[in-house]
Design an enzyme around this catalytic site. Structure first.
Site, PDB file in Angstrom:
ATOM      1  N   PHE B 124       0.764  -1.000  -0.038  1.00 34.74           N
ATOM      2  CA  PHE B 124      -0.047   0.067  -0.075  1.00 34.74           C
ATOM      3  C   PHE B 124       0.931   1.103   0.065  1.00 34.74           C
ATOM      4  CE2 PHE B 124      -4.460   1.232   0.560  1.00 34.74           C
ATOM      5  CZ  PHE B 124      -5.132  -0.082   0.288  1.00 34.74           C
ATOM      6  N   GLN B 246      -7.993  14.239   3.541  1.00 31.72           N
ATOM      7  CA  GLN B 246      -7.232  13.794   2.590  1.00 31.72           C
ATOM      8  C   GLN B 246      -7.986  13.385   1.397  1.00 31.72           C
ATOM      9  OE1 GLN B 246      -6.441   9.133   3.038  1.00 31.72           O
ATOM     10  NE2 GLN B 246      -4.519  10.169   3.115  1.00 31.72           N
ATOM     11  N   HIS B 248      -8.357  11.224  -2.041  1.00 31.61           N
ATOM     12  CA  HIS B 248      -7.975  10.105  -2.398  1.00 31.61           C
ATOM     13  C   HIS B 248      -7.492  10.214  -3.767  1.00 31.61           C
ATOM     14  CE1 HIS B 248      -7.318   5.827  -3.124  1.00 31.61           C
ATOM     15  NE2 HIS B 248      -7.532   5.780  -1.951  1.00 31.61           N
ATOM     16  N   LEU B 258     -14.935   5.283  -4.372  1.00 32.88           N
ATOM     17  CA  LEU B 258     -13.677   5.053  -4.116  1.00 32.88           C
ATOM     18  C   LEU B 258     -13.006   3.733  -5.025  1.00 32.88           C
ATOM     19  CD1 LEU B 258     -10.904   5.603  -2.661  1.00 32.88           C
ATOM     20  CD2 LEU B 258     -11.825   3.726  -1.271  1.00 32.88           C
ATOM     21  N   GLU B 261      -6.752   1.840  -3.180  1.00 30.65           N
ATOM     22  CA  GLU B 261      -5.186   2.080  -3.611  1.00 30.65           C
ATOM     23  C   GLU B 261      -4.581   0.716  -3.623  1.00 30.65           C
ATOM     24  OE1 GLU B 261      -3.050   5.222  -1.263  1.00 30.65           O
ATOM     25  OE2 GLU B 261      -1.843   3.584  -0.378  1.00 30.65           O
ATOM     26  N   ARG B 292      -0.464   9.596  -0.317  1.00 30.18           N
ATOM     27  CA  ARG B 292      -1.744   9.782  -1.209  1.00 30.18           C
ATOM     28  C   ARG B 292      -1.734  11.407  -1.453  1.00 30.18           C
ATOM     29  NH1 ARG B 292      -6.376   6.443   2.149  1.00 30.18           N
ATOM     30  NH2 ARG B 292      -5.795   4.656   1.020  1.00 30.18           N
ATOM     31  N   HIS B 359     -11.675  12.131   0.830  1.00 27.47           N
ATOM     32  CA  HIS B 359     -12.013  10.965   1.502  1.00 27.47           C
ATOM     33  C   HIS B 359     -11.807  10.693   3.107  1.00 27.47           C
ATOM     34  CE1 HIS B 359     -11.272   6.597   0.931  1.00 27.47           C
ATOM     35  NE2 HIS B 359      -9.996   6.541   1.815  1.00 27.47           N
ATOM     36  N   ARG B 404      -2.806  10.676   6.278  1.00 28.17           N
ATOM     37  CA  ARG B 404      -3.083   9.347   6.753  1.00 28.17           C
ATOM     38  C   ARG B 404      -2.510   8.504   5.603  1.00 28.17           C
ATOM     39  NH1 ARG B 404      -6.606   5.089   5.920  1.00 28.17           N
ATOM     40  NH2 ARG B 404      -8.235   6.448   4.714  1.00 28.17           N
TER      41      ARG B 404
HETATM   42  C1  LIG Z   1     -14.551   4.207   0.428  1.00 23.78           C
HETATM   43  C2  LIG Z   1     -13.649   4.072   1.556  1.00 23.78           C
HETATM   44  C3  LIG Z   1     -12.911   3.306   1.692  1.00 23.78           C
HETATM   45  C4  LIG Z   1     -11.829   3.142   2.744  1.00 23.78           C
HETATM   46  N1  LIG Z   1     -10.960   2.251   2.674  1.00 23.78           N
HETATM   47  C5  LIG Z   1      -9.937   2.160   3.547  1.00 23.78           C
HETATM   48  C6  LIG Z   1      -9.005   0.911   3.627  1.00 23.78           C
HETATM   49  O1  LIG Z   1      -8.918   0.277   3.022  1.00 23.78           O
HETATM   50  N2  LIG Z   1      -8.075   0.905   4.752  1.00 23.78           N
HETATM   51  C7  LIG Z   1      -8.470   1.862   5.814  1.00 23.78           C
HETATM   52  O2  LIG Z   1      -7.623   1.784   6.924  1.00 23.78           O
HETATM   53  N3  LIG Z   1      -9.234   2.824   5.693  1.00 23.78           N
HETATM   54  C8  LIG Z   1     -10.062   2.714   4.558  1.00 23.78           C
HETATM   55  N4  LIG Z   1     -10.997   3.865   4.777  1.00 23.78           N
HETATM   56  C9  LIG Z   1     -11.260   4.804   6.010  1.00 23.78           C
HETATM   57  C10 LIG Z   1     -12.087   4.174   6.848  1.00 23.78           C
HETATM   58  O3  LIG Z   1     -12.832   3.149   6.273  1.00 23.78           O
HETATM   59  C11 LIG Z   1     -12.645   4.854   7.718  1.00 23.78           C
HETATM   60  O4  LIG Z   1     -12.056   5.998   8.159  1.00 23.78           O
HETATM   61  C12 LIG Z   1     -13.193   4.218   9.044  1.00 23.78           C
HETATM   62  O5  LIG Z   1     -14.096   3.174   8.571  1.00 23.78           O
HETATM   63  C13 LIG Z   1     -14.154   5.096   9.868  1.00 23.78           C
HETATM   64  O6  LIG Z   1     -14.753   4.160  11.278  1.00 23.78           O
HETATM   65  P1  LIG Z   1     -15.501   4.677  12.286  1.00 23.78           P
HETATM   66  O7  LIG Z   1     -15.797   3.665  13.049  1.00 23.78           O
HETATM   67  O8  LIG Z   1     -14.658   5.746  12.870  1.00 23.78           O
HETATM   68  O9  LIG Z   1     -16.850   5.214  11.597  1.00 23.78           O
HETATM   69  P2  LIG Z   1     -18.076   4.777  10.889  1.00 23.78           P
HETATM   70  O10 LIG Z   1     -17.847   3.360  10.338  1.00 23.78           O
HETATM   71  O11 LIG Z   1     -18.281   5.730   9.827  1.00 23.78           O
HETATM   72  O12 LIG Z   1     -19.200   4.691  11.782  1.00 23.78           O
HETATM   73  C14 LIG Z   1     -19.408   5.752  12.377  1.00 23.78           C
HETATM   74  C15 LIG Z   1     -20.819   5.464  13.371  1.00 23.78           C
HETATM   75  O13 LIG Z   1     -21.295   6.216  14.064  1.00 23.78           O
HETATM   76  C16 LIG Z   1     -22.705   6.424  13.829  1.00 23.78           C
HETATM   77  N5  LIG Z   1     -23.212   7.912  14.203  1.00 23.78           N
HETATM   78  C17 LIG Z   1     -22.942   8.872  13.600  1.00 23.78           C
HETATM   79  N6  LIG Z   1     -23.596   9.937  13.952  1.00 23.78           N
HETATM   80  C18 LIG Z   1     -24.372   9.416  14.659  1.00 23.78           C
HETATM   81  C19 LIG Z   1     -25.283  10.041  15.583  1.00 23.78           C
HETATM   82  N7  LIG Z   1     -25.664  11.443  15.492  1.00 23.78           N
HETATM   83  N8  LIG Z   1     -26.035   9.330  16.606  1.00 23.78           N
HETATM   84  C20 LIG Z   1     -25.785   7.740  16.521  1.00 23.78           C
HETATM   85  N9  LIG Z   1     -24.937   7.529  15.671  1.00 23.78           N
HETATM   86  C21 LIG Z   1     -24.279   8.080  15.111  1.00 23.78           C
HETATM   87  C22 LIG Z   1     -23.163   5.865  12.605  1.00 23.78           C
HETATM   88  O14 LIG Z   1     -24.493   5.095  12.624  1.00 23.78           O
HETATM   89  C23 LIG Z   1     -22.113   4.802  12.306  1.00 23.78           C
HETATM   90  O15 LIG Z   1     -22.509   3.488  13.031  1.00 23.78           O
HETATM   91  C24 LIG Z   1     -12.161   4.086   3.649  1.00 23.78           C
HETATM   92  C25 LIG Z   1     -12.816   5.080   3.596  1.00 23.78           C
HETATM   93  C26 LIG Z   1     -13.613   5.104   2.608  1.00 23.78           C
HETATM   94  C27 LIG Z   1     -14.699   6.125   2.614  1.00 23.78           C
END
Ligand SMILES: Cc1cc2nc3c(=O)[nH]c(=O)nc-3n(C[C@H](O)[C@H](O)[C@H](O)COP(=O)(O)OP(=O)(O)OC[C@H]3O[C@@H](n4cnc5c(N)ncnc54)[C@H](O)[C@@H]3O)c2cc1C
Ligand code: SF4
Ligand code: SF4
Ligand code: FES
Lengths: 231, 594
Positions: B124, B246, B248, B258, B261, B292, B359, B404
């Protein structure tokens, strides 16, 4: 573009009705969800679920021109007008296109959707060969959208008793996992006139799965295992 | 604030986790395992959280493919962060990463495997051997190009096994803070009934994910609206490093979806209109696998200099035909699906049109590596806010600094979700105590936000304000930034933020009123947007994801520091970067090239 949308707000409406809309769509609106989002900008009282807009979260399953699918990966240009949108069939409607998924998830939970392996775990990863891992292909990818289960007549008639295609696909996902140690219990759990055996191979589930998965095949594999263990 | 007379229900828990993405669910496992009474709130069913969309992988120096170690991973992360990352937290994350991945395997994650049965790992961007001097190293653990989906479902499944209590489709509105600044829980709205309730808790863990929806072109889901950031900002806690977003390199042109990568990790590369593999010029060593920010800027440069592709010369092409159908179908099946659906090309035969797309939010709620939210108090820049935690994309620990590395978010969710859970468990076990008394006005802020939307008419439409915000941020705060654009951006976004707090909705009903939810989310988005452009305008240097045409260089003398933005008065402050790791020597800032 012309749309005919199922409307129901329990606070106002004695019963559901269909509402017609004409939504100006641009060239850049490729998917049905793009149009529905525009529609909501015109009429903010329409409620529906959506999140990822790329077919991986399973939020926006609905009945589109008579067939279950995900709005976000349904090509707008391929739809016949008026586009008729209804909530997923077979589940109680909370409001508009939003259904109550409780029964669907209850069935999913009932198959114990987790790997059970109570042996002492190694410090690092458990080994699994690429061939063993390949057994999970076509199973673990399920996004729990419920398109399949809500298109299955057997589930419509017995939502509380028949696990339904999504749940059974997942049941097989854990049976197929070389790390899981409780296949016998999993089969016992399904050995029932309803839980598994209500599937009459009607194949609607395969036809609608937006991820191209085949619950019917998984179901027949479970049935095979059941037969095998009785002989 | 108007006083709302309203009776409101209340329930009490040891801990409340807001968010059921990777971070929230990893924290929940820790909490439920310890037998605490836990509520996990999510505005969508847990497996619909945006972690589900992650594709490429989870970074951990397992060394399954070739020699690797956490210290190299740490160096790459520090360098990737353009030295803005806090080195204590980075060391912690990289050391804990292998354990976090093994645990996930133990929970049942369907990782891809090597012939010997160990976890497969892929290369990566920015992950190299020998402290950046060696070859790219294969460090990313994956499940095809559906890693996030597999991980999120696995974490949900583990929670089901443990009987975690989820409150699904509940929208958290605001924090409850008493006069000492202690956080005592949240007020949340049940979407199905439209009723609000107090969740009283000894510990509140925010895991609400990112806010990429402030940009017009974004890889983020509709639900990524920065709610946790809005809640924290309204409660008087600052937001850290919000200028760093970031871009992407490979979002599908026009659609934003997306392309991981991992495609370049598996051997794909970018070409311009002349068919030239231009990354060889910008990053002779790492080429298409440079970090990135570097790749995105190079692409933008190519486009600006007229070497973009297509009739409008507005994108470049990602080539992967040469990888062959077999590899594409086995390692990148969803990418093929996405390209066919959203770009109308089959990548087995044709290249995919791509552009840099917003991203990931490097900034967020200031936290330390235990997951505790920190703020300034009595001269301590990092005093924990009692009762409040943050983990995942909403938090700024800061392990990602100004940029990142790919795969470092999923591992961040696992490591810091677990750490936050662990710290809550230890604190509650060490100091068992009753709930603190809730202040009389506990729910006022939340209820007055609801009341504003219940009444009111003639205000602006949510969709209109949201669209103006996204266009403005995209234009004024994109890949390349200038002082003039940013200054205009600040005044425009301030105005838009004010408008966002004054919208009206036609739908006044209670049951699953999504118009109301979108209006509430927009309030949070607009706060994030303001924090972003104000912080970006003030930082007079280029570092990581912030590239200013008027200040092209990194300026460690004046700007090796974290930004803190306070909503109250839209005020800025700064704090030091922690350059001191836990056990190893500090990596001193150096010029960054790939
Ligand atoms: C398309 C894409 C591909 C990616 N690929 C990678 C990868 O390969 N490797 C990597 O390391 N990272 C990757 N990332 C980044 C990574 O996926 C995210 O940064 C990460 O998944 C975020 O996880 P999280 O648990 O912080 O939030 P999320 O998974 O976004 O979860 C947020 C949670 O909070 C809840 N929530 C939000 N607001 C409220 C509210 N007001 N009340 C109640 N619940 C709420 C939502 O319901 C959800 O359950 C990628 C991101 C994207 C967009
Ligand atoms: S094949 Fe079985 S599960 Fe699938 S739709 Fe038919 S009856 Fe239902
Ligand atoms: S099997 Fe397919 S249709 Fe059924 S829930 Fe899973 S993804 Fe949806
Ligand atoms: S919005 Fe996620 S599947 Fe359609």
């Amino acid at each position: 573009m012309k749309f005919r949308v199922y409307r129901y707000n329990p606070e106002k409406d004695a019963k559901p009705y269909m509402q017609d809309y004409d939504v100006p769509v641009a060239d850049t609106d490729r998917m049905l969800l793009d149009a529905i989002v525009k529609l909501k900008a015109l009429d903010d009282t329409l409620s529906f679920r959506r999140s990822c807009r790329e077919g991986v979260c399973g939020s926006d399953a609905m009945n589109i021109n008579g067939k279950n699918g995900l709005a976000c990966i349904t090509n707008l240009r391929e739809l016949k007008e008026p586009v008729v949108l209804r909530p997923l069939p077979g589940l109680p409607v909370i409001r508009d296109l939003i259904v109550d998924m409780t029964q669907f998830f209850k069935q999913y939970h009932s198959i114990k959707p987790y790997v059970v392996d109570d042996r002492p775990l190694p410090e690092k990863e458990r080994k699994q060969s690429p061939t063993e891992r390949a057994e999970l292909e076509g199973l673990y990818e399920c996004i729990l959208c419920a398109c399949c289960t809500t298109s299955c007549p057997s589930f419509w008639w017995n939502p509380d008793k028949f696990v339904g295609p999504a749940g059974l696909l997942q049941a097989y996902r854990f049976i197929a996992d070389s790390r899981d140690q409780v296949t016998a219990e999993r089969l016992d759990n399904l050995e029932d006139p309803y839980r598994l055996f209500r599937c009459h191979t009607i194949m609607n589930c395969v036809d609608v799965c937006p991820k191209g998965l085949n619950p019917s095949l998984a179901i027949s594999k479970i049935k095979e295992l059941m037969v095998k263990r009785t002989v | 604030m108007s006083v709302v007379k309203h009776s409101i229900a209340k329930r009490s828990f040891d801990a409340v986790v807001v968010g059921a993405g990777g971070a929230g669910m990893r924290a929940a496992i820790q909490l439920a395992e310890a037998g605490l009474k836990v509520a996990v709130l999510s505005k969508v069913f847990p497996t619909r959280s945006h972690t589900v969309a992650a594709q490429g992988g989870i970074g951990a120096a397992l060394g399954n493919m070739e020699e690797d170690n956490w210290h190299w991973h740490m160096f790459d992360t520090v360098k990737g962060s353009d030295y803005l990352g806090d080195q204590d937290a980075i060391e912690f994350m990289c050391r804990m990463a292998p354990q976090a991945v093994y645990e996930l395997e133990h929970f049942g994650m369907p990782f891809d495997r090597n012939a010997d049965g160990t976890l497969y790992q892929r290369p990566f961007g920015g992950h190299l051997s020998q402290f950046g001097q060696g070859k790219p190293v294969r460090r990313s653990c994956a499940a095809a190009d559906r890693t996030g989906h597999a991980m999120l479902h696995t974490l949900y499944q583990r929670n089901v096994r443990q009987g975690t209590h989820f409150f699904v489709e509940w929208l958290a509105l605001d924090l409850i803070r008493d006069q000492h600044g202690d956080v005592l829980g949240v007020v949340a709205l049940e979407m199905e009934t439209g009723e609000a309730m107090i969740f009283q808790a000894k510990a509140t863990v925010l895991a609400t994910g990112g806010a990429g929806r402030i940009f017009e072109s974004s890889t983020n889901a509709f639900i990524n609206t920065g709610d946790g950031l809005g809640m924290v900002a309204r409660a008087g806690i600052p937001l850290e490093d919000m200028e760093f977003w970031q871009f992407h390199p490979t979002g599908v042109a026009g659609a934003g979806v997306l392309i991981t990568e991992g495609v370049r990790g598996e051997g794909g590369y970018l070409v311009n209109a002349n068919g030239e593999r231009f990354m060889e010029r910008y990053a002779p060593n790492a080429k298409d696998l440079a970090s990135r920010d570097v790749v995105s800027r190079s692409m933008d440069q190519e486009i600006k200099e007229g070497r973009g592709c297509g009739p409008h010369k507005d994108h470049v092409l990602l080539k992967l035909e040469h990888l062959g159908p077999e590899l594409i179908n086995s390692k990148l099946p969803s990418i093929r699906e996405i390209a066919i659906k959203f770009a109308n090309v089959d990548p087995i035969k044709e290249p995919i049109p791509v552009v840099p797309t917003c991203h990931y939010m490097m900034g967020g709620i200031p936290a330390n590596y235990y997951g505790q939210v920190v703020a300034q108090k009595d001269g301590n820049a990092n005093a924990p806010v009692p009762g409040l935690y943050a983990a995942g994309e909403c938090a700024c620990v800061s392990v990602h600094g100004a940029n990142r590395l790919g795969t470092n978010s999923l591992v961040d969710l696992l490591v810091f979700g677990r750490a936050a859970g662990e710290h809550v468990v230890e604190t509650i076990k060490r100091e068992p105590r009753a709930h603190k008394e809730l202040p009389a006005n506990a729910a006022d802020r939340a209820l007055s936000r609801l009341a504003r939307l219940e009444g009111g008419s003639g205000g602006e439409q949510v969709a209109q304000v949201a669209s103006d915000m996204r266009k403005t941020i995209q234009k004024h705060c994109g890949v390349f930034r200038t002082g003039t654009l940013l200054a205009e951006g600040v005044s425009k976004i301030r105005e838009i933020n004010a408008r966002a707090q004054r919208t009206t909705i036609a739908d006044k009903s209670k049951v699953f009123n999504t118009a109301r939810i979108e209006a509430l989310e927009l309030e949070n988005l607009a706060i994030v947007a303001e924090a972003t452009v104000v912080s970006a305008e003030a930082r007079k240097e280029s570092r990581g994801a912030q590239a200013r045409e008027d200040f092209k260089d990194r300026d460690d003398t004046n700007w090796l520091k974290h930004t803190l933005w306070y909503m109250q008065g839209s005020r800025l402050d700064y704090k030091e970067v922690n350059l001191k790791p836990l056990s190893v020597e500090s990596f001193k800032p150096k010029a960054r090239s790939y």
